[in-house]
Design a protein around this motif. Structure first.
Motif, PDB file in Angstrom:
ATOM      1  N   MET A   1      19.817  78.541  39.645  1.00  9.75           N
ATOM      2  CA  MET A   1      19.295  77.415  40.392  1.00  9.75           C
ATOM      3  C   MET A   1      17.819  77.616  40.726  1.00  9.75           C
ATOM      4  O   MET A   1      17.106  76.654  40.912  1.00  9.75           O
ATOM      5  CB  MET A   1      20.150  77.241  41.648  1.00  9.75           C
ATOM      6  N   ALA A   2      17.407  78.859  40.782  1.00 10.21           N
ATOM      7  CA  ALA A   2      15.998  79.132  41.073  1.00 10.21           C
ATOM      8  C   ALA A   2      15.089  78.551  39.990  1.00 10.21           C
ATOM      9  O   ALA A   2      14.001  78.050  40.294  1.00 10.21           O
ATOM     10  CB  ALA A   2      15.759  80.635  41.209  1.00 10.21           C
ATOM     11  N   THR A   3      15.556  78.596  38.756  1.00  4.50           N
ATOM     12  CA  THR A   3      14.761  78.042  37.655  1.00  4.50           C
ATOM     13  C   THR A   3      14.595  76.541  37.817  1.00  4.50           C
ATOM     14  O   THR A   3      13.496  76.000  37.622  1.00  4.50           O
ATOM     15  CB  THR A   3      15.424  78.354  36.300  1.00  4.50           C
ATOM     16  N   ASP A  42      26.216  71.021  39.093  1.00  8.32           N
ATOM     17  CA  ASP A  42      26.506  71.771  40.321  1.00  8.32           C
ATOM     18  C   ASP A  42      27.807  72.545  40.236  1.00  8.32           C
ATOM     19  O   ASP A  42      27.945  73.611  40.838  1.00  8.32           O
ATOM     20  CB  ASP A  42      26.551  70.846  41.529  1.00  8.32           C
ATOM     21  N   HIS A  43      28.765  72.047  39.508  1.00 12.74           N
ATOM     22  CA  HIS A  43      30.066  72.693  39.432  1.00 12.74           C
ATOM     23  C   HIS A  43      30.104  73.882  38.471  1.00 12.74           C
ATOM     24  O   HIS A  43      31.064  74.634  38.429  1.00 12.74           O
ATOM     25  CB  HIS A  43      31.121  71.665  38.995  1.00 12.74           C
ATOM     26  N   VAL A  44      29.044  74.081  37.698  1.00 11.61           N
ATOM     27  CA  VAL A  44      29.011  75.155  36.694  1.00 11.61           C
ATOM     28  C   VAL A  44      28.640  76.470  37.366  1.00 11.61           C
ATOM     29  O   VAL A  44      27.650  76.563  38.070  1.00 11.61           O
ATOM     30  CB  VAL A  44      27.987  74.820  35.583  1.00 11.61           C
ATOM     31  N   ASP A  45      29.461  77.474  37.134  1.00 13.88           N
ATOM     32  CA  ASP A  45      29.203  78.814  37.665  1.00 13.88           C
ATOM     33  C   ASP A  45      28.450  79.612  36.630  1.00 13.88           C
ATOM     34  O   ASP A  45      28.995  79.928  35.560  1.00 13.88           O
ATOM     35  CB  ASP A  45      30.525  79.494  38.025  1.00 13.88           C
ATOM     36  N   ILE A  46      27.212  79.934  36.889  1.00 17.47           N
ATOM     37  CA  ILE A  46      26.401  80.646  35.902  1.00 17.47           C
ATOM     38  C   ILE A  46      26.380  82.150  36.128  1.00 17.47           C
ATOM     39  O   ILE A  46      25.748  82.872  35.386  1.00 17.47           O
ATOM     40  CB  ILE A  46      24.956  80.097  35.865  1.00 17.47           C
ATOM     41  N   ASP A  47      27.068  82.616  37.148  1.00 12.61           N
ATOM     42  CA  ASP A  47      27.106  84.063  37.411  1.00 12.61           C
ATOM     43  C   ASP A  47      28.186  84.749  36.634  1.00 12.61           C
ATOM     44  O   ASP A  47      29.239  84.404  36.398  1.00 12.61           O
ATOM     45  CB  ASP A  47      27.287  84.329  38.901  1.00 12.61           C
TER      46      ASP A  47
END
Length: 47
Positions: A1-3, A42-47
């Motif tokens: 999200m920082a990007t 928003d629902h996508v977990d990128i971790d």
């Protein structure tokens, strides 16, 4: 999200440099579209 936040900040800065005496409201409106597009993920977990 920082990007995404960085991209939005960059777009905001670039919009302020555009000629034509854009108002703050016009700049915010221009940033709103990509912001809403990002919310699609928003629902996508990128971790």
């Amino acid at each position: 999200m920082a990007t995404v936040t960085a991209v939005l900040a960059r777009e905001h800065t670039l919009n302020r440099q555009v000629g034509g005496d854009l108002t703050g409201a016009e700049v915010r409106a221009g940033v709103r579209v990509p912001t809403e597009m990002v919310r699609t993920f928003d629902h996508v977990d990128i971790d």
